[in-house]
Design a protein around this motif. Structure first.
Motif, short mmCIF file in Angstrom:
data_model
loop_
_atom_site.label_atom_id
_atom_site.label_comp_id
_atom_site.label_asym_id
_atom_site.label_seq_id
_atom_site.Cartn_x
_atom_site.Cartn_y
_atom_site.Cartn_z
N ILE A 47 48.74 -39.53 -7.39
CA ILE A 47 48.26 -40.89 -7.67
C ILE A 47 47.64 -40.92 -9.05
CG2 ILE A 47 46.79 -42.76 -6.80
CD1 ILE A 47 46.60 -40.57 -4.28
N SER A 48 48.00 -41.92 -9.82
CA SER A 48 47.39 -42.10 -11.13
C SER A 48 45.94 -42.54 -10.94
CB SER A 48 48.15 -43.16 -11.92
OG SER A 48 47.50 -43.44 -13.13
N ALA A 104 41.92 -32.93 -8.59
CA ALA A 104 41.86 -33.69 -9.83
C ALA A 104 42.74 -32.99 -10.86
CB ALA A 104 40.43 -33.77 -10.33
N LEU A 105 43.59 -33.75 -11.55
CA LEU A 105 44.47 -33.20 -12.56
C LEU A 105 44.29 -33.95 -13.87
CD1 LEU A 105 45.87 -32.55 -9.76
CD2 LEU A 105 47.99 -32.52 -11.02
N ALA A 106 44.18 -33.21 -14.95
CA ALA A 106 44.14 -33.81 -16.27
C ALA A 106 45.41 -33.43 -17.01
CB ALA A 106 42.91 -33.33 -17.05
N GLU A 150 39.53 -28.88 -7.33
CA GLU A 150 39.32 -29.62 -6.10
C GLU A 150 38.14 -30.56 -6.26
OE1 GLU A 150 38.37 -28.86 -1.36
OE2 GLU A 150 38.98 -27.16 -2.61
N ILE A 151 38.30 -31.79 -5.80
CA ILE A 151 37.20 -32.76 -5.78
C ILE A 151 36.44 -32.48 -4.49
CG2 ILE A 151 36.56 -35.18 -5.74
CD1 ILE A 151 39.27 -35.77 -7.13
N LYS A 152 35.24 -31.95 -4.62
CA LYS A 152 34.47 -31.51 -3.46
C LYS A 152 33.70 -32.64 -2.79
CE LYS A 152 35.07 -26.94 -3.81
NZ LYS A 152 35.51 -26.05 -2.82
N GLU A 153 33.19 -33.57 -3.57
CA GLU A 153 32.35 -34.62 -3.01
C GLU A 153 32.92 -35.98 -3.35
OE1 GLU A 153 28.30 -34.26 -2.97
OE2 GLU A 153 28.35 -32.09 -2.78
N VAL A 171 45.27 -37.78 -9.35
CA VAL A 171 44.71 -37.17 -8.14
C VAL A 171 45.89 -36.75 -7.27
CG1 VAL A 171 43.32 -37.57 -6.08
CG2 VAL A 171 42.65 -38.64 -8.25
N LEU A 172 45.83 -35.51 -6.79
CA LEU A 172 46.84 -35.03 -5.85
C LEU A 172 46.17 -34.91 -4.49
CD1 LEU A 172 49.77 -34.01 -5.50
CD2 LEU A 172 48.88 -31.70 -5.86
#
Length: 142
Positions: free
Chosen positions: A79-80, A22-24, A128-131, A98-99
């Motif tokens: 991805i946006s 996840a990127l902000a 990192e998006i874990k779930e 999201v990468l």
């Protein structure tokens, strides 16, 4: 004779052959992809948008999409998370991008990638998006 019941639990886990970061960032997708390219020597380039029908709104949404594969066949998709029609991952409304990283060698590679992305001045945070829910997992099977 005391017969006790045996209880068996079935635990189903989705095989995950990719990691989502996840990127902000308040910057446009092309500026963020350029900054990531510059930082890591990647060549993320724009490809056809990811188009989906969002279930809640019953509307079509289009999300910008960039792709790069390195010499070791590690594949990146930027991805946006936001479009005029809604969010790709509604549970993460505070995330802009999201990468997706496929075929990465190990977790240390991902941690180094996150550290590098966080050092980019136009990135607010990265993690990192874990779930993921089953629905969200299926979104990234492209």
């Amino acid at each position: 004779m005391n017969k006790s019941k045996k209880i068996h639990k079935l635990i189903v886990e989705f095989e995950k052959d990719f990691v989502l970061l996840a990127l902000a960032s308040h910057e446009n997708d092309y500026r963020l992809s350029w900054a990531i390219n510059k930082k890591f020597g990647f060549e993320l380039s724009k490809i056809e948008n990811l188009s989906l029908i969002l279930q809640k709104q019953k509307t079509e949404a289009s999300f910008s999409l960039y792709r790069f594969a390195d010499d070791n066949e590690v594949i990146f998709h930027l991805i946006s998370n936001k479009s005029e029609g809604g969010y790709l991952i509604p549970e993460l409304k505070n995330i802009d991008y999201v990468l997706k990283v496929e075929n990465f060698p190990d977790q240390a590679y991902i941690e180094k990638l996150i550290y590098g992305i966080k050092s980019i001045d136009i990135v607010i945070t990265a993690f990192e998006i874990k779930e993921l829910s089953e629905r969200n997992h299926k979104l990234f099977l492209f």
